[in-house]
Every structure is written in C-alpha cells, then in structure tokens.
Design an enzyme around this catalytic site. Structure first.
Site, PDB file in Angstrom:
ATOM      1  N   SER A 121       0.808  -1.221   0.000  1.00  0.00           N
ATOM      2  CA  SER A 121       0.000   0.000   0.000  1.00  0.00           C
ATOM      3  C   SER A 121       0.836   1.263   0.000  1.00  0.00           C
ATOM      4  CB  SER A 121      -0.910   0.023   1.233  1.00  0.00           C
ATOM      5  OG  SER A 121      -1.841  -1.012   1.130  1.00  0.00           O
ATOM      6  N   HIS A 184      -1.400   5.545   8.489  1.00  0.00           N
ATOM      7  CA  HIS A 184      -1.159   4.283   7.789  1.00  0.00           C
ATOM      8  C   HIS A 184      -0.754   4.565   6.346  1.00  0.00           C
ATOM      9  CE1 HIS A 184      -2.306  -0.071   6.955  1.00  0.00           C
ATOM     10  NE2 HIS A 184      -1.541  -0.128   8.029  1.00  0.00           N
ATOM     11  N   SER A 186      -1.641   4.162   3.113  1.00  0.00           N
ATOM     12  CA  SER A 186      -2.395   4.828   2.036  1.00  0.00           C
ATOM     13  C   SER A 186      -2.666   6.305   2.336  1.00  0.00           C
ATOM     14  CB  SER A 186      -3.716   4.108   1.730  1.00  0.00           C
ATOM     15  OG  SER A 186      -3.566   2.725   1.739  1.00  0.00           O
ATOM     16  N   ASP A 344      -8.490  -4.745   3.113  1.00  0.00           N
ATOM     17  CA  ASP A 344      -7.160  -5.347   3.069  1.00  0.00           C
ATOM     18  C   ASP A 344      -6.838  -6.116   4.344  1.00  0.00           C
ATOM     19  OD1 ASP A 344      -4.314  -5.412   1.950  1.00  0.00           O
ATOM     20  OD2 ASP A 344      -3.993  -4.385   3.861  1.00  0.00           O
ATOM     21  N   HIS A 348      -5.932 -10.114   4.794  1.00  0.00           N
ATOM     22  CA  HIS A 348      -4.680 -10.632   5.379  1.00  0.00           C
ATOM     23  C   HIS A 348      -4.971 -11.682   6.446  1.00  0.00           C
ATOM     24  CE1 HIS A 348      -1.651  -8.282   3.401  1.00  0.00           C
ATOM     25  NE2 HIS A 348      -2.192  -7.119   3.755  1.00  0.00           N
ATOM     26  N   HIS A 386      -3.994  -2.583  -4.790  1.00  0.00           N
ATOM     27  CA  HIS A 386      -3.442  -3.873  -5.209  1.00  0.00           C
ATOM     28  C   HIS A 386      -4.505  -4.922  -4.945  1.00  0.00           C
ATOM     29  CE1 HIS A 386      -3.189  -4.694  -0.979  1.00  0.00           C
ATOM     30  NE2 HIS A 386      -2.552  -3.542  -0.818  1.00  0.00           N
ATOM     31  N   HIS A 467      -0.712  -9.985  -0.502  1.00  0.00           N
ATOM     32  CA  HIS A 467      -1.385  -9.288  -1.605  1.00  0.00           C
ATOM     33  C   HIS A 467      -1.306 -10.132  -2.864  1.00  0.00           C
ATOM     34  CE1 HIS A 467      -0.313  -5.271   0.539  1.00  0.00           C
ATOM     35  NE2 HIS A 467      -1.271  -5.951   1.150  1.00  0.00           N
TER      36      HIS A 467
HETATM   37 ZN   LIG Z   1      -2.157  -5.149   2.808  1.00  0.00          ZN
END
Ligand SMILES: [Zn+2]
Ligand SMILES: *[C@@H]1O[C@H](CO)[C@@H](O)[C@H](O)[C@H]1NC(C)=O
Ligand SMILES: *[C@@H]1O[C@H](CO)[C@@H](O)[C@H](O)[C@H]1NC(C)=O
Ligand SMILES: *[C@@H]1O[C@H](CO)[C@@H](O)[C@H](O)[C@H]1NC(C)=O
Ligand SMILES: *[C@@H]1O[C@H](CO)[C@@H](O)[C@H](O)[C@H]1NC(C)=O
Length: 523
Positions: A121, A184, A186, A344, A348, A386, A467
């Site tokens: 990211s 974070h 992004s 995301d 994960h 992604h 990812h």
């Molecule tokens: Zn991620």
C-alpha cells in the site's frame, strides 16, 4: 421506460438528436425463475446498449475530485462483494451492482512497483497520488530512495508531491478520510515522505533502529507543509499523536517519545475554527458552516471493522459526508481522498466475510458522495491499490450463499469446500491434517465457516495472507471520466485527475483550452 438521447456531432457543426425508448434494466431480481426467460436476457442487453448509445463524453472542468481507494479491493473482491450485498438484501446476488459498478467508464491499473512484482500500500500510494512509481514500503519518495534510507528521503529532489499538494497550489481545499490510522500507508501518501511506511511515530522510528531526529515520523508530518494544509482529516490512530505519558479519551496510552501532543499542536497551529472530535456523536453534531479545519480520530489504532463492536464510531459513509460538507464550503472546489482501509486487513487475516462487508461499506460511502455532488463538476474515481489472493471457487449453484459452503463437494476427497478461499494464509493446521506422509483436508463442517470471524481455507502456509499481483479496476464518473478506460500504469491515475481539474505540473484541460467552469446543468 426510459428515454435515451443519441447525439452525433460532426465537427461541431451539426447536431442530430434522436430519442430512443429503451427497456428498463432490472437489477433487483428476487427469483431465479425470472432469469429463465430468453426475453429477460435479450431486453437486459438491449437496455445496456441504449445506455451506451446515449453516453457522451463529459468535457467540463472538474471543480472537485473525490478519489476512493478500496485497499486490497481486487476484482474478485468486488464480484463477491456485490453477491454478498445482494444476498443480504434478499435479491439474486449475481445481478446486484455496487454503487461504483454503475459508473460509465472502467479501466484496469497495473499495480507493480519499481522493485516488486506484487506491491504494497505504500509504493502504490506514491503511484496513484504522486504520479510516480517507487520502491516497496516507501511513501512519497522516488525510487532513488531505498527502504529505510532516512537521509535519502529528506532530500528535496527525491520527494514527490501528491495531488493534494497540486490541489492546494490550485487554491482548492483538501481532505482525507480513512478507516485505518491516519498515519497508515495509504493516507500517508497524501501528505508524507518516508523511506519506511512503518515510521508512523517517533517510537516506531526508534524501535526499528533509526534516529527520529534524522527520520521524521509520519504523524509529525501531518503538521508539515501539505499535512498542515489539509482541512479535513478523519480516521483512527490517536496513539501515534500522543506522548507515552498521556492517555487518549479511550483510556489508552500514547506512543510518542518526544513528549509532543500533536493533536493539541494541530489545533493551536490553525487560523480559523479548528475542531477536533473523538466520537461519532460529536462528528455528526459538527456544523460544517463554522468549521475551517476538522480533525476526527475515532480509535487508538484503526477503526473497528463494521461487523465488530465499537463505541460511538462513525461509518465510512458518515465520515465521507462530514468531509464533503466541510470541503464543499470552498467555492474553488476540493480534492478528497477516501479510503476503505480494512478490506485489506480482513483479507490478510483470511476473514473473507469481513472483507466483503467492508467492501459494501465502501460502496455505501461512494453512494453518499454521489448523492452530495453532481457529475457535471465532480470527478469521482474509485479504485484499489493492489489485489489479494482470494478466489471464487467453482461451481456453486446460482445464488448459493457466497460466504458459505459451495453447493458441490470436492470430486477427489468428497468433502465440502468453501466458495471463497485464498492461495495462501495463516492457520494452515486448521485446514489440513498431516499424518505420516498423508495430508488430508479437515471437514469444514466441523469449523464455523460463514461466521464473521471465520478464517477461510487457503493453500501455502504464511504468517498472514499476501497481496495479489493482478490488475485492479478503476471506475470513473464525472468530468473526463472517459479518460480512465483502457489498461494503464497505476501512476497514470493522478495525471488524469489533474488534467480534468486543471491542477498539477502536467498538461491540463486549462492549458489546452480557454477556461470553462462548470455546466449549468444539474444532475
Ligand atoms: Zn495489505
Ligand atoms: C464524545 O466526545 C465528547 C468530547 O470528547 C465527550 O464529551 C462525550 O462524552 C463523548 N461521547 C461519548 C458517547 O462517548
Ligand atoms: C477501537 O478498535 C478496537 C479494535 O477493533 C475495538 O475493540 C474498540 O472498541 C474500538 N474503540 C472504540 C472507541 O470504538
Ligand atoms: C450464509 O452462510 C453462513 C454460514 O453458513 C451464515 O452465517 C449466513 O447467515 C448465510 N447468509 C445468508 C444470506 O443466508
Ligand atoms: C485558467 O485557469 C488557470 C488556473 O486557474 C489560470 O492560471 C489560467 O491563466 C487560466 N487561463 C485562461 C485562458 O483564462
């Protein structure tokens, strides 16, 4: 019935308009039987054709840009998300459309980074916000800067300027909204330059073996240059802003070693009315007319998943609405970044149901933004940074529960399998029994598949699911949305947005033509 207008324009001298009455598309199908009729499919496709024939490129100047980022929102996540949403609403899930799937133009973005086939990211944030691809785990710095190169990241010639900076130079207001910590990867792409995405506080920099004096952490950059100019910042992560001697309103200790209270500094450094809120009640009560700057931090760390319990936490939709209310006070327009950041995280953890639910939340935020703006002056772009490794396994029956068991059994071991699974992930031993040389699958009926916390089955064992490297979709609506079709590099995205809004160092609509503002027509 709908009326569609088909216009031909030959060298701008001749305009011919003919009205077609096309059939209404039927999206809210409740019974599988409706799909059995050949007339259904024929008129459905005809109605899509009519819609396409009536489309004309919108070539006005974009006053506002709203950029929506679904973190890790791969194409299969969108497909499964629409099915999940439809099934929750009691319609045939496969027919359903998420809000951004109604947009007229779609393209594909290539998400690799300078040094990695599959990206993260951080480097992708550099691509879709600054227009330049960079190295894995770096943010807002060129590929001359390697991971952890603190000195390199400080050199002005290596720092990349984000579309938020372009918008500020163009005298527009700017803001960011996320469900993660605002530090974070992004959201940091909006305002920070760092050689490691994990340098969120000075504690993190120190903890990772670097000198905080030579390596400015991300949280403190919210008070520098671009960060300082942001009028709206909504998300989580109080711990990155408070000293380790002080508790936040939720009772948790801050993390900072330098003793700074960045929340208070942020508020004191502003001219005008700067509001700070820590819960949903106060956010919804905020009056945008009397707010020049708005900082909302709603958790010590990331905001809780929508499916999990939390205390007085706003939804992504509510934060988006609050941000638009403040930013739309600016007659010159705005750039707003909105991230659905926990799609995301759920992937994960191989918690597919949560990933789909967060995708639906994200779609709801897009719907709210569309309701509050109009397509003649507001460009809305929706994409992902992604992909992930989640896949939709064949061959479940139509409208089979997307978060449950496939309607088929494996034709090898005769055991059930989940429609959703991952190519890799944690908890390998939960899904496979190893005895001697034999590896057997566990009977999933003994596990709680479908529960919000359930992990879904996967192949290769990893500490967390990775990812995926597939292209991601880009959906666009509003001025110059037609530029977003085709297959292109991810770093093209801000160039197209900057063109439409006449901001940034590249060519823009205004360099090419005399300035034209918004259309008098209202959506
Ligand atoms: Zn991620
Ligand atoms: C929301 O925040 C305000 C100010 O920090 C506080 O006074 C209020 O009690 C909080 N509301 C809830 C429900 O926690
Ligand atoms: C913050 O997030 C955690 C983890 O999701 C959650 O347990 C907690 O209730 C949240 N705090 C608030 C104030 O909502
Ligand atoms: C799908 O299946 C899961 C578990 O089997 C269940 O928790 C969920 O409620 C089901 N959803 C629908 C829409 O039936
Ligand atoms: C168009 O607008 C830009 C930015 O606001 C300005 O710099 C430029 O001079 C304008 N061009 C014309 C032809 O008015």
């Amino acid at each position: 019935m709908r009326i569609f207008c088909l216009a031909f324009s030959i060298q701008f001298t001749f305009c011919y308009c003919q009205y077609f009455s096309g059939p209404d598309p039927t999206w809210n199908i409740r019974s599988k039987n409706e799909m059995k009729s050949k007339d259904f499919w024929f008129s459905d496709a005809q109605s899509t054709l009519y819609e396409k024939l009536s489309m004309q490129p919108n070539q006005y100047q974009a006053k506002n840009i709203i950029f929506f980022l679904g973190d890790g929102m791969s194409v299969p996540t969108v497909t499964a998300g629409r099915i999940y949403d439809g099934q929750q609403r009691g319609i045939i899930g496969e027919r359903n459309r998420l809000e951004f799937e109604k947009f007229p133009y779609v393209g594909l973005s290539k998400t690799y980074c300078v040094d990695k086939q599959v990206s993260d990211s951080a480097c992708t944030a550099s691509a879709y916000l600054t227009g330049v691809k960079a190295n894995y785990e770096t943010i807002g710095v060129s590929a001359d800067v390697k991971r952890n190169d603190c000195s390199g990241a400080k050199l002005p010639q290596n720092q990349l300027s984000s579309i938020a900076a372009w918008a500020m130079r163009g005298h527009k207001s700017t803001g960011l909204v996320t469900t993660t910590r605002v530090t974070h990867a992004s959201p940091a792409g909006v305002y920070a330059h760092t050689s490691n995405r994990d340098f969120e506080s000075d504690f993190d920099v120190h903890d990772l073996g670097h000198d905080p004096n030579n390596c400015p952490d991300i949280a403190q950059q919210l008070l520098d240059e671009v960060g300082q100019g942001l009028r709206v910042v909504l998300g989580g992560g109080t711990k990155k802003f408070l000293p380790n001697t002080m508790r936040d309103v939720y009772g948790n200790l801050g993390q900072r070693l330098d003793g700074r209270n960045l929340i208070e500094e942020w508020q004191r450094s502003k001219f005008g009315n700067a509001r700070v809120v820590f819960n949903r009640t106060d956010l919804l009560r905020n009056d945008a007319r009397y707010t020049d700057y708005l900082l909302g931090l709603f958790n010590t760390s990331h905001l809780a998943y929508n499916l999990d319990d939390s205390i007085d936490t706003p939804s992504l939709e509510e934060m988006t609405e609050a941000a638009i209310e403040v930013l739309s006070q600016d007659p010159a327009g705005y750039f707003l970044f909105v991230e659905g950041g926990r799609i995301d995280h759920a992937h994960h953890e191989t918690k597919a149901k949560k990933a789909l639910d967060e995708t639906v939340q994200f779609s709801n935020a897009v719907r709210k933004a569309r309701q509050l703006t109009n397509r003649w002056d507001t460009l809305i772009v929706v994409t992902a940074d992604h992909g992930h490794t989640m896949t939709i396994n064949g061959y479940a029956d139509i409208n089979n529960n997307i978060t449950g068991f496939n309607s088929e059994l494996s034709d090898v071991d005769n055991l059930p399998y989940a429609t959703l699974s991952y190519a890799n992930g944690p908890n390998y031993k939960k899904f496979y029994k190893v005895s001697g040389n034999e590896v057997d699958r566990v009977d999933l009926r003994t596990l709680n598949i479908g529960h919000k916390k359930a992990r879904y089955p996967h192949g290769v064992p990893m500490s967390e699911e990775t990812h995926g490297g597939g292209d991601v979709a880009v959906y666009a609506n509003g001025p110059w949305a037609h530029l977003f079709s085709g297959v292109y590099e991810q770093n093209t995205i801000p160039h197209l947005m900057g063109f439409a809004a006449c901001i940034g160092p590249g060519i823009t609509y205004c360099n090419l033509r005399p300035n034209k503002t918004t259309s008098p027509i209202v959506d």
